[in-house]
Design an enzyme around this catalytic site. Structure first.
Site, PDB file in Angstrom:
ATOM      1  N   MET A 160     -14.401  -9.709  23.129  1.00 55.71           N
ATOM      2  CA  MET A 160     -15.563 -10.047  22.323  1.00 55.71           C
ATOM      3  C   MET A 160     -15.596  -9.202  21.071  1.00 55.71           C
ATOM      4  SD  MET A 160     -19.576 -10.061  23.172  1.00 55.71           S
ATOM      5  CE  MET A 160     -19.559  -9.998  24.916  1.00 55.71           C
ATOM      6  N   CYS A 161     -16.064  -9.744  19.985  1.00 54.17           N
ATOM      7  CA  CYS A 161     -16.261  -9.019  18.737  1.00 54.17           C
ATOM      8  C   CYS A 161     -17.459  -9.642  18.037  1.00 54.17           C
ATOM      9  CB  CYS A 161     -15.064  -9.139  17.806  1.00 54.17           C
ATOM     10  SG  CYS A 161     -13.600  -8.260  18.372  1.00 54.17           S
ATOM     11  N   GLY A 162     -17.959  -8.939  17.033  1.00 55.61           N
ATOM     12  CA  GLY A 162     -19.038  -9.490  16.229  1.00 55.61           C
ATOM     13  C   GLY A 162     -18.581  -9.651  14.792  1.00 55.61           C
ATOM     14  N   ARG A 216     -21.636  -6.572  20.768  1.00 56.58           N
ATOM     15  CA  ARG A 216     -20.431  -7.402  20.775  1.00 56.58           C
ATOM     16  C   ARG A 216     -19.182  -6.609  20.410  1.00 56.58           C
ATOM     17  NH1 ARG A 216     -21.302 -12.877  20.996  1.00 56.58           N
ATOM     18  NH2 ARG A 216     -19.117 -13.107  20.475  1.00 56.58           N
ATOM     19  N   ASN A 243     -12.942 -13.008  15.421  1.00 56.80           N
ATOM     20  CA  ASN A 243     -13.443 -12.865  16.783  1.00 56.80           C
ATOM     21  C   ASN A 243     -12.646 -13.835  17.640  1.00 56.80           C
ATOM     22  OD1 ASN A 243     -14.914 -12.670  19.158  1.00 56.80           O
ATOM     23  ND2 ASN A 243     -16.530 -14.018  18.458  1.00 56.80           N
TER      24      ASN A 243
END
Lengths: 298, 223
Positions: free
Chosen positions: A1-3, A32, A175
Protein backbone atom coordinates in the site's frame (compact mmCIF):
# COMPACT_ATOMS: atom_id res chain seq x y z
CA UNK A 1 0.00 0.00 0.00
CA UNK A 2 1.10 3.58 -0.64
CA UNK A 3 -0.51 6.99 -0.69
CA UNK A 4 -0.47 9.41 -3.59
CA UNK A 5 -1.54 13.03 -3.57
CA UNK A 6 -1.45 15.68 -6.26
CA UNK A 7 -2.58 19.28 -6.41
CA UNK A 8 -2.65 21.76 -9.23
CA UNK A 9 -3.58 25.38 -8.44
CA UNK A 10 -5.85 27.06 -10.96
CA UNK A 11 -5.93 30.20 -8.83
CA UNK A 12 -2.42 31.66 -8.89
CA UNK A 13 -3.22 33.60 -5.73
CA UNK A 14 -3.06 30.31 -3.81
CA UNK A 15 0.56 29.61 -4.85
CA UNK A 16 2.10 30.75 -1.54
CA UNK A 17 -0.16 28.16 0.15
CA UNK A 18 0.89 25.18 -1.97
CA UNK A 19 3.29 23.66 0.55
CA UNK A 20 0.79 23.98 3.39
CA UNK A 21 -1.98 22.32 1.37
CA UNK A 22 0.35 19.56 0.21
CA UNK A 23 1.56 18.94 3.78
CA UNK A 24 -2.01 18.45 5.01
CA UNK A 25 -2.75 15.98 2.22
CA UNK A 26 0.49 14.09 2.76
CA UNK A 27 0.03 13.73 6.52
CA UNK A 28 -3.50 12.45 5.95
CA UNK A 29 -2.00 9.65 3.82
CA UNK A 30 0.40 8.53 6.58
CA UNK A 31 -1.57 5.34 7.29
CA UNK A 32 -1.11 4.27 3.70
CA UNK A 33 2.64 4.92 3.73
CA UNK A 34 4.38 5.38 7.05
CA UNK A 35 7.93 4.46 6.04
CA UNK A 36 8.99 7.20 3.60
CA UNK A 37 7.62 10.35 2.06
CA UNK A 38 8.47 12.52 -0.88
CA UNK A 39 7.24 15.39 -3.00
CA UNK A 40 7.83 16.96 -6.37
CA UNK A 41 7.18 20.66 -6.37
CA UNK A 42 7.00 22.95 -9.38
CA UNK A 43 7.83 26.61 -8.86
CA UNK A 44 9.76 29.64 -10.04
CA UNK A 45 10.84 28.31 -13.47
CA UNK A 46 14.31 29.50 -14.44
CA UNK A 47 15.23 31.18 -17.74
CA UNK A 48 16.03 29.02 -20.79
CA UNK A 49 19.74 29.75 -20.39
CA UNK A 50 19.70 28.30 -16.85
CA UNK A 51 18.74 25.02 -15.24
CA UNK A 52 17.52 23.81 -11.86
CA UNK A 53 18.62 20.54 -10.23
CA UNK A 54 17.82 18.94 -6.89
CA UNK A 55 20.74 17.09 -5.31
CA UNK A 56 20.77 14.72 -2.38
CA UNK A 57 23.57 13.69 -0.10
CA UNK A 58 23.31 10.72 2.25
CA UNK A 59 25.95 12.31 4.53
CA UNK A 60 26.46 15.77 5.98
CA UNK A 61 27.68 17.85 3.07
CA UNK A 62 29.59 21.06 2.47
CA UNK A 63 27.14 22.54 0.00
CA UNK A 64 28.82 25.95 0.01
CA UNK A 65 32.10 24.44 -1.17
CA UNK A 66 30.20 22.62 -3.92
CA UNK A 67 28.62 25.86 -5.08
CA UNK A 68 31.97 27.65 -5.25
CA UNK A 69 33.65 24.78 -7.06
CA UNK A 70 30.78 24.39 -9.52
CA UNK A 71 30.70 28.11 -10.35
CA UNK A 72 34.46 28.14 -10.98
CA UNK A 73 34.51 24.96 -13.08
CA UNK A 74 31.46 25.76 -15.17
CA UNK A 75 32.28 29.47 -15.25
CA UNK A 76 28.66 30.21 -14.52
CA UNK A 77 26.53 31.84 -11.87
CA UNK A 78 25.40 29.17 -9.41
CA UNK A 79 22.78 29.63 -6.70
CA UNK A 80 22.27 26.95 -4.10
CA UNK A 81 19.52 26.51 -1.51
CA UNK A 82 19.78 23.82 1.15
CA UNK A 83 16.64 21.90 2.23
CA UNK A 84 17.58 19.33 4.90
CA UNK A 85 19.53 16.56 3.11
CA UNK A 86 18.79 18.08 -0.30
CA UNK A 87 19.99 21.16 -2.15
CA UNK A 88 18.45 22.98 -5.10
CA UNK A 89 21.04 24.28 -7.54
CA UNK A 90 20.26 26.91 -10.13
CA UNK A 91 23.09 27.29 -12.64
CA UNK A 92 23.38 29.63 -15.61
CA UNK A 93 24.47 26.73 -17.81
CA UNK A 94 23.07 23.96 -19.99
CA UNK A 95 21.56 21.17 -17.92
CA UNK A 96 23.54 18.40 -19.67
CA UNK A 97 26.87 20.05 -18.87
CA UNK A 98 25.91 20.46 -15.20
CA UNK A 99 24.76 16.83 -14.97
CA UNK A 100 27.95 15.59 -16.66
CA UNK A 101 30.09 17.67 -14.34
CA UNK A 102 28.27 16.43 -11.23
CA UNK A 103 28.49 12.78 -12.28
CA UNK A 104 32.20 13.09 -13.01
CA UNK A 105 33.25 15.26 -10.07
CA UNK A 106 30.72 14.32 -7.39
CA UNK A 107 29.47 10.76 -7.84
CA UNK A 108 28.62 10.77 -4.11
CA UNK A 109 25.71 13.10 -4.87
CA UNK A 110 22.43 11.88 -6.28
CA UNK A 111 20.62 14.01 -8.84
CA UNK A 112 16.97 13.81 -7.75
CA UNK A 113 15.52 16.04 -10.44
CA UNK A 114 16.52 18.25 -13.34
CA UNK A 115 14.64 20.80 -15.38
CA UNK A 116 13.56 24.39 -15.04
CA UNK A 117 10.79 24.28 -12.41
CA UNK A 118 10.82 20.88 -10.70
CA UNK A 119 12.26 20.24 -7.22
CA UNK A 120 12.13 16.75 -5.67
CA UNK A 121 12.52 16.07 -1.94
CA UNK A 122 12.20 12.61 -0.43
CA UNK A 123 13.37 10.86 2.69
CA UNK A 124 12.70 7.73 4.67
CA UNK A 125 10.73 8.22 7.86
CA UNK A 126 7.14 9.14 8.69
CA UNK A 127 5.41 11.80 6.57
CA UNK A 128 4.89 14.10 9.57
CA UNK A 129 8.67 14.17 10.17
CA UNK A 130 9.31 14.78 6.50
CA UNK A 131 6.93 17.75 6.48
CA UNK A 132 8.79 19.26 9.44
CA UNK A 133 12.28 18.52 8.15
CA UNK A 134 11.67 20.09 4.76
CA UNK A 135 9.54 22.96 6.14
CA UNK A 136 6.82 22.14 3.64
CA UNK A 137 4.54 24.85 5.02
CA UNK A 138 6.94 27.49 3.74
CA UNK A 139 7.14 26.23 0.17
CA UNK A 140 5.26 27.94 -2.64
CA UNK A 141 4.56 26.58 -6.09
CA UNK A 142 2.07 26.11 -8.91
CA UNK A 143 1.53 22.36 -8.54
CA UNK A 144 2.93 19.38 -6.70
CA UNK A 145 2.78 15.63 -6.26
CA UNK A 146 3.39 13.74 -3.04
CA UNK A 147 3.87 10.13 -2.03
CA UNK A 148 3.80 8.19 1.23
CA UNK A 149 5.39 4.78 0.92
CA UNK A 150 4.66 1.42 2.50
CA UNK A 151 7.39 -0.69 0.93
CA UNK A 152 6.28 -4.10 -0.31
CA UNK A 153 8.92 -5.25 -2.77
CA UNK A 154 12.23 -3.48 -2.07
CA UNK A 155 14.18 -1.78 0.70
CA UNK A 156 13.19 1.27 2.72
CA UNK A 157 15.78 3.90 1.78
CA UNK A 158 15.71 7.45 0.46
CA UNK A 159 16.79 6.12 -2.96
CA UNK A 160 13.82 3.73 -3.06
CA UNK A 161 11.37 6.49 -2.15
CA UNK A 162 9.16 8.36 -4.58
CA UNK A 163 8.90 10.55 -6.66
CA UNK A 164 11.27 9.27 -9.32
CA UNK A 165 12.54 11.65 -11.96
CA UNK A 166 11.58 10.57 -15.47
CA UNK A 167 13.30 13.32 -17.43
CA UNK A 168 13.38 17.09 -17.61
CA UNK A 169 10.71 18.51 -15.28
CA UNK A 170 9.02 15.10 -15.16
CA UNK A 171 8.48 12.70 -12.28
CA UNK A 172 6.38 9.73 -11.30
CA UNK A 173 4.74 8.45 -8.12
CA UNK A 174 3.22 5.00 -7.93
CA UNK A 175 0.82 3.05 -5.76
CA UNK A 176 0.86 -0.63 -6.62
CA UNK A 177 3.32 -3.28 -7.68
CA UNK A 178 4.66 -4.25 -11.09
CA UNK A 179 5.23 -7.91 -11.90
CA UNK A 180 7.40 -7.62 -15.03
CA UNK A 181 9.89 -5.08 -13.70
CA UNK A 182 12.95 -7.36 -13.74
CA UNK A 183 12.75 -8.13 -17.44
CA UNK A 184 11.81 -4.57 -18.26
CA UNK A 185 14.72 -3.20 -16.21
CA UNK A 186 17.16 -5.29 -18.24
CA UNK A 187 15.61 -4.09 -21.46
CA UNK A 188 15.72 -0.44 -20.39
CA UNK A 189 19.33 -0.70 -19.22
CA UNK A 190 20.11 -2.19 -22.62
CA UNK A 191 18.54 0.89 -24.17
CA UNK A 192 20.83 3.07 -22.07
CA UNK A 193 18.31 4.16 -19.39
CA UNK A 194 20.02 4.71 -16.05
CA UNK A 195 18.13 2.70 -13.39
CA UNK A 196 19.80 2.79 -10.02
CA UNK A 197 17.80 0.56 -7.67
CA UNK A 198 15.83 -2.71 -7.68
CA UNK A 199 12.62 -0.76 -7.12
CA UNK A 200 9.69 -1.57 -9.45
CA UNK A 201 8.42 2.01 -9.58
CA UNK A 202 11.80 3.27 -10.76
CA UNK A 203 11.39 0.91 -13.73
CA UNK A 204 8.06 2.55 -14.57
CA UNK A 205 9.79 5.94 -14.38
CA UNK A 206 12.64 4.64 -16.56
CA UNK A 207 10.10 3.27 -19.03
CA UNK A 208 8.46 6.68 -19.42
CA UNK A 209 11.87 8.34 -19.73
CA UNK A 210 12.74 5.90 -22.53
CA UNK A 211 9.47 6.38 -24.42
CA UNK A 212 9.68 10.17 -24.18
CA UNK A 213 13.26 10.02 -25.43
CA UNK A 214 12.04 7.90 -28.35
CA UNK A 215 9.71 10.73 -29.28
CA UNK A 216 6.39 9.71 -27.69
CA UNK A 217 4.25 12.45 -26.18
CA UNK A 218 3.43 11.88 -22.50
CA UNK A 219 -0.03 10.73 -23.52
CA UNK A 220 1.39 8.25 -26.06
CA UNK A 221 3.93 6.96 -23.55
CA UNK A 222 1.17 6.34 -20.99
CA UNK A 223 -1.03 4.61 -23.56
CA UNK A 224 1.88 2.33 -24.42
CA UNK A 225 2.55 1.71 -20.72
CA UNK A 226 -0.89 0.08 -20.52
CA UNK A 227 0.44 -2.68 -22.80
CA UNK A 228 4.03 -2.92 -21.59
CA UNK A 229 3.66 -2.65 -17.82
CA UNK A 230 2.18 -5.68 -16.11
CA UNK A 231 0.86 -5.29 -12.59
CA UNK A 232 -1.18 -3.02 -10.39
CA UNK A 233 -0.77 0.69 -10.51
CA UNK A 234 -2.17 4.09 -9.99
CA UNK A 235 0.41 6.52 -11.36
CA UNK A 236 0.57 10.26 -11.02
CA UNK A 237 3.03 11.96 -13.34
CA UNK A 238 4.20 15.50 -12.72
CA UNK A 239 4.92 17.68 -15.74
CA UNK A 240 6.26 21.22 -16.01
CA UNK A 241 2.74 22.57 -16.52
CA UNK A 242 0.54 20.14 -14.62
CA UNK A 243 0.07 16.48 -13.90
CA UNK A 244 -1.36 13.26 -15.36
CA UNK A 245 -3.03 10.23 -13.77
CA UNK A 246 -3.27 6.65 -15.03
CA UNK A 247 -4.76 3.52 -13.45
CA UNK A 248 -4.23 0.00 -14.74
CA UNK A 249 -7.17 -1.76 -16.45
CA UNK A 250 -8.08 -3.81 -13.34
CA UNK A 251 -7.96 -0.68 -11.16
CA UNK A 252 -7.60 -2.31 -7.74
CA UNK A 253 -5.50 0.58 -6.48
CA UNK A 254 -7.71 3.46 -5.43
CA UNK A 255 -7.79 7.00 -6.79
CA UNK A 256 -10.09 9.97 -6.35
CA UNK A 257 -10.08 13.26 -8.19
CA UNK A 258 -11.70 16.56 -7.37
CA UNK A 259 -11.94 19.95 -8.98
CA UNK A 260 -13.10 23.41 -7.94
CA UNK A 261 -12.62 26.83 -9.57
CA UNK A 262 -9.47 27.16 -7.46
CA UNK A 263 -7.70 23.80 -7.83
CA UNK A 264 -7.60 20.28 -9.21
CA UNK A 265 -6.53 17.49 -6.87
CA UNK A 266 -6.02 13.74 -6.90
CA UNK A 267 -5.37 11.37 -4.05
CA UNK A 268 -5.49 7.70 -3.13
CA UNK A 269 -8.36 8.51 -0.80
CA UNK A 270 -10.87 11.30 -0.42
CA UNK A 271 -9.74 12.08 3.13
CA UNK A 272 -6.58 13.70 1.70
CA UNK A 273 -8.68 15.92 -0.57
CA UNK A 274 -11.00 16.71 2.37
CA UNK A 275 -8.15 18.87 3.72
CA UNK A 276 -8.43 21.39 0.88
CA UNK A 277 -10.30 24.72 1.09
CA UNK A 278 -13.66 24.82 -0.69
CA UNK A 279 -13.88 21.03 -0.94
CA UNK A 280 -17.61 21.21 -0.04
CA UNK A 281 -18.24 22.58 -3.53
CA UNK A 282 -15.83 20.34 -5.41
CA UNK A 283 -16.81 18.05 -8.26
CA UNK A 284 -15.55 14.64 -7.18
CA UNK A 285 -15.09 11.52 -9.27
CA UNK A 286 -13.14 8.31 -9.53
CA UNK A 287 -10.80 8.10 -12.54
CA UNK A 288 -11.73 5.27 -14.90
CA UNK A 289 -9.40 2.31 -15.46
CA UNK A 290 -6.94 2.45 -18.37
CA UNK A 291 -7.76 6.09 -19.04
CA UNK A 292 -5.20 8.91 -19.18
CA UNK A 293 -6.19 12.10 -17.37
CA UNK A 294 -4.10 15.26 -17.75
CA UNK A 295 -4.19 18.77 -16.39
CA UNK A 296 -2.04 21.67 -17.30
CA UNK A 297 -1.76 25.32 -17.98
CA UNK A 298 -2.14 25.79 -21.72
CA UNK B 1 -31.45 12.80 18.07
CA UNK B 2 -27.79 12.19 18.79
CA UNK B 3 -25.07 14.05 16.88
CA UNK B 4 -21.52 12.86 16.43
CA UNK B 5 -19.09 15.38 14.96
CA UNK B 6 -16.07 13.45 13.74
CA UNK B 7 -13.92 16.58 13.90
CA UNK B 8 -14.04 16.10 17.67
CA UNK B 9 -15.54 12.63 18.30
CA UNK B 10 -13.69 9.48 17.28
CA UNK B 11 -15.06 6.90 14.85
CA UNK B 12 -14.51 4.32 17.57
CA UNK B 13 -16.73 6.24 20.00
CA UNK B 14 -19.40 6.58 17.32
CA UNK B 15 -19.33 2.87 16.49
CA UNK B 16 -19.37 1.89 20.16
CA UNK B 17 -22.42 4.10 20.66
CA UNK B 18 -24.10 2.42 17.68
CA UNK B 19 -23.27 -1.05 18.99
CA UNK B 20 -24.72 -0.19 22.40
CA UNK B 21 -27.83 1.55 21.12
CA UNK B 22 -31.01 -0.42 20.54
CA UNK B 23 -32.83 2.42 18.81
CA UNK B 24 -31.80 5.93 17.99
CA UNK B 25 -31.77 8.52 15.31
CA UNK B 26 -28.22 9.63 14.83
CA UNK B 27 -26.45 12.20 12.65
CA UNK B 28 -22.76 12.06 11.79
CA UNK B 29 -21.13 15.34 10.84
CA UNK B 30 -17.76 15.91 9.14
CA UNK B 31 -17.06 12.34 8.04
CA UNK B 32 -14.29 13.76 5.78
CA UNK B 33 -13.58 10.42 4.12
CA UNK B 34 -12.83 8.58 7.37
CA UNK B 35 -12.89 4.78 7.34
CA UNK B 36 -15.27 2.29 8.96
CA UNK B 37 -18.01 4.76 9.89
CA UNK B 38 -21.12 2.97 11.26
CA UNK B 39 -19.60 -0.49 10.92
CA UNK B 40 -21.03 -3.61 12.54
CA UNK B 41 -24.33 -2.05 13.64
CA UNK B 42 -26.77 -4.69 14.89
CA UNK B 43 -29.95 -2.79 15.80
CA UNK B 44 -32.71 -0.76 14.18
CA UNK B 45 -30.98 2.60 14.43
CA UNK B 46 -31.20 5.29 11.79
CA UNK B 47 -27.86 6.82 10.88
CA UNK B 48 -27.60 9.85 8.66
CA UNK B 49 -24.07 10.72 7.52
CA UNK B 50 -23.58 14.26 6.40
CA UNK B 51 -20.81 14.05 3.76
CA UNK B 52 -18.34 11.73 2.02
CA UNK B 53 -17.07 8.57 3.71
CA UNK B 54 -13.93 6.45 3.22
CA UNK B 55 -13.46 2.67 3.21
CA UNK B 56 -15.96 0.12 4.55
CA UNK B 57 -18.76 2.42 5.67
CA UNK B 58 -21.75 0.47 7.08
CA UNK B 59 -19.87 -2.80 6.78
CA UNK B 60 -21.68 -5.89 8.13
CA UNK B 61 -24.80 -3.78 8.60
CA UNK B 62 -27.71 -5.53 10.38
CA UNK B 63 -31.18 -3.97 10.77
CA UNK B 64 -29.93 -0.36 10.65
CA UNK B 65 -30.93 2.28 8.09
CA UNK B 66 -27.78 4.12 7.05
CA UNK B 67 -27.93 7.09 4.68
CA UNK B 68 -24.78 8.67 3.29
CA UNK B 69 -25.36 12.19 1.95
CA UNK B 70 -22.24 12.05 -0.20
CA UNK B 71 -19.89 9.61 -1.90
CA UNK B 72 -18.68 6.34 -0.41
CA UNK B 73 -15.16 4.93 -0.63
CA UNK B 74 -14.27 1.30 -1.36
CA UNK B 75 -16.22 -1.53 0.27
CA UNK B 76 -19.35 0.32 1.34
CA UNK B 77 -21.90 -2.04 2.98
CA UNK B 78 -19.50 -4.93 2.63
CA UNK B 79 -21.14 -8.10 3.90
CA UNK B 80 -24.41 -6.32 4.64
CA UNK B 81 -26.76 -8.76 6.46
CA UNK B 82 -30.01 -6.80 6.59
CA UNK B 83 -31.32 -3.25 6.85
CA UNK B 84 -30.78 -0.54 4.27
CA UNK B 85 -27.75 1.45 3.17
CA UNK B 86 -28.45 4.38 0.86
CA UNK B 87 -25.75 6.43 -0.85
CA UNK B 88 -26.86 9.75 -2.29
CA UNK B 89 -23.68 10.13 -4.33
CA UNK B 90 -21.32 7.66 -6.01
CA UNK B 91 -19.79 4.51 -4.56
CA UNK B 92 -16.24 3.33 -5.15
CA UNK B 93 -15.23 -0.24 -5.88
CA UNK B 94 -16.72 -3.43 -4.42
CA UNK B 95 -19.86 -1.83 -3.04
CA UNK B 96 -22.01 -4.43 -1.26
CA UNK B 97 -19.34 -7.12 -1.65
CA UNK B 98 -20.46 -10.52 -0.36
CA UNK B 99 -23.67 -8.99 1.05
CA UNK B 100 -26.02 -11.61 2.50
CA UNK B 101 -29.23 -9.63 2.79
CA UNK B 102 -30.75 -6.20 3.12
CA UNK B 103 -30.77 -3.48 0.51
CA UNK B 104 -28.06 -1.22 -0.88
CA UNK B 105 -29.16 1.78 -2.92
CA UNK B 106 -26.65 3.86 -4.83
CA UNK B 107 -28.25 6.97 -6.26
CA UNK B 108 -25.17 7.85 -8.33
CA UNK B 109 -22.71 5.49 -10.04
CA UNK B 110 -20.85 2.54 -8.60
CA UNK B 111 -17.35 1.73 -9.85
CA UNK B 112 -15.69 -1.66 -10.42
CA UNK B 113 -16.75 -4.94 -8.81
CA UNK B 114 -20.12 -3.75 -7.47
CA UNK B 115 -21.82 -6.70 -5.77
CA UNK B 116 -18.83 -8.99 -6.09
CA UNK B 117 -19.66 -12.37 -4.54
CA UNK B 118 -23.10 -11.12 -3.44
CA UNK B 119 -25.00 -13.74 -1.48
CA UNK B 120 -28.51 -12.40 -1.09
CA UNK B 121 -28.32 -8.61 -0.93
CA UNK B 122 -30.44 -6.50 -3.28
CA UNK B 123 -28.40 -3.72 -4.86
CA UNK B 124 -30.11 -0.96 -6.83
CA UNK B 125 -27.88 1.48 -8.69
CA UNK B 126 -29.59 4.50 -10.23
CA UNK B 127 -26.50 5.22 -12.32
CA UNK B 128 -23.95 2.90 -13.91
CA UNK B 129 -21.62 0.20 -12.59
CA UNK B 130 -17.96 -0.48 -13.50
CA UNK B 131 -16.28 -3.63 -14.75
CA UNK B 132 -16.50 -7.04 -13.07
CA UNK B 133 -19.74 -6.24 -11.28
CA UNK B 134 -21.60 -9.22 -9.74
CA UNK B 135 -18.46 -11.33 -10.15
CA UNK B 136 -19.20 -14.80 -8.71
CA UNK B 137 -22.62 -13.60 -7.55
CA UNK B 138 -24.54 -16.32 -5.69
CA UNK B 139 -27.88 -14.87 -4.65
CA UNK B 140 -29.83 -11.61 -4.65
CA UNK B 141 -30.42 -8.96 -7.30
CA UNK B 142 -28.26 -6.31 -8.91
CA UNK B 143 -30.30 -3.62 -10.64
CA UNK B 144 -28.45 -1.15 -12.85
CA UNK B 145 -30.48 1.73 -14.27
CA UNK B 146 -27.54 3.00 -16.33
CA UNK B 147 -24.81 1.04 -18.08
CA UNK B 148 -22.66 -1.87 -16.90
CA UNK B 149 -18.92 -2.22 -17.60
CA UNK B 150 -17.12 -5.24 -19.05
CA UNK B 151 -17.32 -8.78 -17.66
CA UNK B 152 -20.67 -8.32 -15.98
CA UNK B 153 -21.60 -11.37 -13.93
CA UNK B 154 -18.37 -13.22 -14.60
CA UNK B 155 -18.47 -16.75 -13.11
CA UNK B 156 -21.93 -16.09 -11.70
CA UNK B 157 -23.58 -18.94 -9.76
CA UNK B 158 -27.12 -17.69 -9.19
CA UNK B 159 -28.53 -14.16 -8.70
CA UNK B 160 -30.52 -11.87 -10.97
CA UNK B 161 -28.95 -8.99 -12.84
CA UNK B 162 -31.16 -6.33 -14.42
CA UNK B 163 -29.63 -3.67 -16.65
CA UNK B 164 -31.49 -0.86 -18.39
CA UNK B 165 -28.60 0.64 -20.38
CA UNK B 166 -25.74 -0.75 -22.44
CA UNK B 167 -23.46 -3.45 -21.19
CA UNK B 168 -19.87 -4.16 -22.15
CA UNK B 169 -18.75 -7.72 -22.70
CA UNK B 170 -20.63 -10.28 -20.57
CA UNK B 171 -18.50 -12.30 -18.17
CA UNK B 172 -17.90 -16.04 -18.42
CA UNK B 173 -21.12 -18.07 -18.04
CA UNK B 174 -23.30 -14.94 -17.80
CA UNK B 175 -26.07 -14.80 -20.41
CA UNK B 176 -29.15 -12.78 -21.18
CA UNK B 177 -32.31 -14.47 -19.94
CA UNK B 178 -35.98 -14.08 -20.54
CA UNK B 179 -37.73 -11.44 -18.48
CA UNK B 180 -40.67 -13.43 -17.16
CA UNK B 181 -43.73 -11.89 -15.55
CA UNK B 182 -42.44 -12.98 -12.14
CA UNK B 183 -39.08 -11.28 -12.73
CA UNK B 184 -40.76 -8.14 -14.01
CA UNK B 185 -42.90 -8.06 -10.93
CA UNK B 186 -40.05 -8.51 -8.49
CA UNK B 187 -37.95 -5.86 -10.31
CA UNK B 188 -40.86 -3.39 -10.27
CA UNK B 189 -41.32 -4.03 -6.55
CA UNK B 190 -37.64 -3.46 -5.89
CA UNK B 191 -37.63 -0.18 -7.83
CA UNK B 192 -40.72 1.03 -5.99
CA UNK B 193 -39.55 0.02 -2.53
CA UNK B 194 -36.17 1.72 -3.04
CA UNK B 195 -37.74 4.83 -4.53
CA UNK B 196 -35.72 4.63 -7.73
CA UNK B 197 -37.63 6.11 -10.62
CA UNK B 198 -37.33 3.68 -13.54
CA UNK B 199 -39.71 1.60 -15.59
CA UNK B 200 -39.14 -2.14 -15.03
CA UNK B 201 -40.16 -2.85 -18.62
CA UNK B 202 -37.07 -1.07 -19.94
CA UNK B 203 -34.67 -3.53 -18.28
CA UNK B 204 -33.11 -6.73 -19.59
CA UNK B 205 -32.30 -9.66 -17.38
CA UNK B 206 -28.99 -11.51 -17.14
CA UNK B 207 -28.03 -14.56 -15.15
CA UNK B 208 -26.09 -17.78 -15.00
CA UNK B 209 -25.91 -20.24 -17.92
CA UNK B 210 -25.09 -22.78 -15.17
CA UNK B 211 -22.44 -24.42 -17.33
CA UNK B 212 -19.47 -23.43 -15.23
CA UNK B 213 -20.42 -24.71 -11.81
CA UNK B 214 -22.95 -27.49 -12.41
CA UNK B 215 -21.96 -31.09 -12.38
CA UNK B 216 -22.80 -32.42 -15.81
CA UNK B 217 -23.13 -36.20 -15.94
CA UNK B 218 -22.27 -36.25 -19.64
CA UNK B 219 -18.88 -34.77 -18.76
CA UNK B 220 -18.21 -37.05 -15.80
CA UNK B 221 -14.94 -38.20 -17.34
CA UNK B 222 -13.66 -34.62 -17.47
CA UNK B 223 -13.93 -34.03 -13.75
Amino acid sequence: MCGIVGIFLKNEGLQPELGRLLAAMLIEMSDRGPDSAGIALYRDPVADSSCKLTLHSAEQYDWDALRTEMAASLQADVKLDVHASHAVVIAAAQVASVQDWLRAQHPELRIMSAGSAIEIYKEKGPPREFVKQFKLHELNGSHALGHTRMATESAVTTEHSHPFSTGMDLCLVHNGSLSNHNRLRQKLRGAGVDIQTDNDSEVAAGYLMWRLREGDSLEEALQRALTDLDGFYTFAIGTKDGFAVLRDPIACKPAVMAETDEWVAMASEFRAIAQLPGVENATIWEPLPATVYTWGRS
Amino acid sequence: MTVFDLNSDSVRALNQHLHDASSDYLTVKNPAGRHCIACGVDSAVEVSIDGHVGYYCAGMNKKAQVTIAGNAGPGVAENIMSGTVRIRGNASQYAGASGRGGTLIIEGDASARCGISMKGVDIVVAGSVGHMSAFMAQKGSLVVCGDAGDFLGDSIYEACIYVRGKIGELGADCIEKEMTAAHLDSLAQLLTSTGVDANAKEFRRYGSARKLYNFNVDHADDY
